[in-house]
Design an enzyme around this catalytic site. Structure first.
Site, mmCIF file in Angstrom:
data_model
loop_
_atom_site.group_PDB
_atom_site.id
_atom_site.type_symbol
_atom_site.label_atom_id
_atom_site.label_comp_id
_atom_site.label_asym_id
_atom_site.label_seq_id
_atom_site.Cartn_x
_atom_site.Cartn_y
_atom_site.Cartn_z
ATOM 1 N N HIS A 117 -6.152 -20.644 11.297
ATOM 2 C CA HIS A 117 -7.510 -21.047 10.921
ATOM 3 C C HIS A 117 -8.264 -19.901 10.240
ATOM 4 O O HIS A 117 -8.930 -20.104 9.217
ATOM 5 C CB HIS A 117 -8.291 -21.511 12.151
ATOM 6 C CG HIS A 117 -9.765 -21.630 11.900
ATOM 7 N ND1 HIS A 117 -10.328 -22.711 11.261
ATOM 8 C CD2 HIS A 117 -10.792 -20.761 12.164
ATOM 9 C CE1 HIS A 117 -11.628 -22.529 11.158
ATOM 10 N NE2 HIS A 117 -11.939 -21.358 11.693
ATOM 11 N N ASP A 154 0.852 -1.181 0.000
ATOM 12 C CA ASP A 154 0.000 0.000 0.000
ATOM 13 C C ASP A 154 0.897 1.243 0.000
ATOM 14 O O ASP A 154 2.101 1.155 0.155
ATOM 15 C CB ASP A 154 -0.973 -0.017 1.176
ATOM 16 C CG ASP A 154 -0.288 0.073 2.528
ATOM 17 O OD1 ASP A 154 0.916 0.386 2.575
ATOM 18 O OD2 ASP A 154 -0.951 -0.175 3.541
ATOM 19 N N CYS A 206 -7.981 -27.432 12.546
ATOM 20 C CA CYS A 206 -9.222 -28.146 12.836
ATOM 21 C C CYS A 206 -9.058 -29.659 12.747
ATOM 22 O O CYS A 206 -9.816 -30.408 13.362
ATOM 23 C CB CYS A 206 -10.329 -27.665 11.904
ATOM 24 S SG CYS A 206 -10.878 -25.968 12.269
ATOM 25 N N ASP A 247 -8.327 -7.187 1.059
ATOM 26 C CA ASP A 247 -7.348 -7.422 2.127
ATOM 27 C C ASP A 247 -7.896 -6.872 3.428
ATOM 28 O O ASP A 247 -8.788 -6.011 3.424
ATOM 29 C CB ASP A 247 -6.029 -6.704 1.809
ATOM 30 C CG ASP A 247 -6.132 -5.211 2.127
ATOM 31 O OD1 ASP A 247 -5.587 -4.787 3.167
ATOM 32 O OD2 ASP A 247 -6.776 -4.466 1.360
ATOM 33 N N CYS A 258 -8.829 -27.473 7.720
ATOM 34 C CA CYS A 258 -7.489 -26.900 7.873
ATOM 35 C C CYS A 258 -6.679 -27.714 8.883
ATOM 36 O O CYS A 258 -7.214 -28.534 9.645
ATOM 37 C CB CYS A 258 -7.563 -25.434 8.294
ATOM 38 S SG CYS A 258 -7.912 -25.132 10.041
ATOM 39 N N CYS A 263 -14.503 -27.522 8.800
ATOM 40 C CA CYS A 263 -13.233 -27.026 8.248
ATOM 41 C C CYS A 263 -12.206 -28.147 8.197
ATOM 42 O O CYS A 263 -12.108 -28.964 9.123
ATOM 43 C CB CYS A 263 -12.716 -25.875 9.108
ATOM 44 S SG CYS A 263 -11.150 -25.186 8.542
#
Length: 389
Positions: A340, A95, A314, A271, A311, A309
């Site tokens: 997560h 940015d 998890c 974002d 991931c 989930c």
């Protein structure tokens, strides 16, 4: 400058205004729509670059303001640029520092030349101009460079916004002229205008006069305190007016509800620091809304953070264990919750891409939001009342 821009976009498919595509940069390709984790100070907090890659992150952000103050862009350049400095091999967007500078409020002064401000680190007097912002980003070596714009306060009046937009357009021209690496770093313009459609159009038209220099367009000045209905209305109006052959980036949005509304309006990139920030403080996204893992009701809970989930967190850890980590002030708790949360948003965007390709985005969005609202933010609100967050 060569005729070919260093960052390009290819449209793949559309479902209404929602669309999928591919952004090509010097450091790789990015499938859109995409969520971009924020690495403010050359790090996405608590996450290693290898972990970011493992969860499917294709592009991250660096922050010009913070890296300018510490460690300094000249030092980063000595290391070969931000990619090598932080060991991230995929695309990076930096940015301009504008949002951080303007958020300093009373300790900054806007001039036509640029902005005077005092460092939040040591109080020293600093100055960033459009030329300085581009110089810093050239040193950082990011794939995508943002123009230095004035980021107006939320709910600014038309009287404030008109001269602000005109200044931002003048600054855009100075940024274009100051860009020393136009064959290696793509420039993104930033459309401002608050909640006023006619001012958004004024900003867009002024920037479009320089379209040949821009690889993409951002929508700034939203998600800064205005009512959600106003944000959605502005997005629905302005996004489709931006060039179809270039990516559209909504800055600073990371709430699932807002992200899906943005995708439906035709936004390609988003974002936000939210998933890492709330993760560090014990709040996680789930299919059924936010969950405050520090709450006592999870102390003996053997389930994962989100039963739907897949991931790493998890698949391997329970709510009871992660709550224990937070109550014991163990760093691992923040790491697992952040991991997560980022996975959740990146996977949500992946699922959105598939739904758009299959011409079923509206159904996907409605189902997601229906589930997400079942718990709503009740755990979050309860925890706030108890002083746990």
């Amino acid at each position: 400058m060569s005729n070919k821009l260093p960052v390009t976009y290819k449209l793949y498919s559309k479902d209404g205004k929602a669309r999928t595509g591919k952004i090509t940069t010097p450091h790789g390709e990015v499938e859109t729509p995409v969520f971009m984790p924020v690495g403010t100070q050359a790090t996405v907090k608590t996450m290693t670059p290898e972990e970011l890659e493992a969860i499917g992150s294709e592009i991250i952000l660096g922050n010009t303001y913070h890296l300018f103050l510490r460690p300094g862009d000249d030092l980063v350049a000595k290391f070969g640029g931000l990619h090598k400095f932080m060991n991230w091999k995929k695309p990076i967007l930096t940015d301009s520092g504008g949002f951080q500078v303007f958020s300093l409020g009373a300790i900054r002064k806007i001039k036509e030349e640029g902005v005077e401000f005092r460092s939040h680190i040591d109080g020293s007097k600093q100055f960033i101009s459009p030329e300085k912002s581009i110089h810093i980003q050239n040193n950082l070596g990011s794939d995508i460079v943002m123009l230095f714009d004035e980021c107006p306060p939320g709910m600014s009046t038309e009287e404030y916004l008109i001269p602000s937009i005109e200044r931002t357009t003048r600054w855009a021209k100075r940024c274009v002229e100051a860009h020393k690496r136009p064959d290696e770093q793509g420039l993104f313009a930033i459309v401002q205008g608050g909640i006023y459609e006619e001012l958004r159009e004024k900003s867009r038209k002024g920037l479009m006069e320089m379209d040949e220099y821009f690889s993409g367009y951002a929508i700034g000045g939203l998600a800064v305190g205005e009512p959600r209905d106003d944000m959605y209305r502005v997005l629905d109006y302005i996004v489709e007016k931006l060039p179809e052959n270039k990516p559209r980036y909504l800055m600073g949005v990371g709430e699932p509800v807002d992200m899906l509304e943005a995708v439906e309006a035709g936004v390609d990139m988003m974002d936000c620091v939210q998933p890492t920030r709330i993760g560090r403080h014990g709040t996680v996204f789930t299919k059924y809304g936010r969950l405050v893992i520090k709450n006592a009701c999870y102390s003996e809970d053997p389930r994962p953070l989100d039963e739907g989930c897949d991931c790493y967190v998890c698949r391997n850890y329970t709510r009871g264990y992660i709550r224990h980590l937070f109550k014991s002030q163990e760093i691992l708790g923040s790491r697992l919750a952040t991991y997560h949360n980022l996975y959740f948003l990146i996977k949500m965007m992946k699922d959105a891409r598939e739904a758009i390709k299959d011409k079923r985005f509206k159904e996907y969005k409605d189902e997601f939001l229906n589930n997400y609202s079942k718990r709503g933010e009740s755990d979050w609100i309860k925890a706030q009342k108890l002083g746990e967050v």
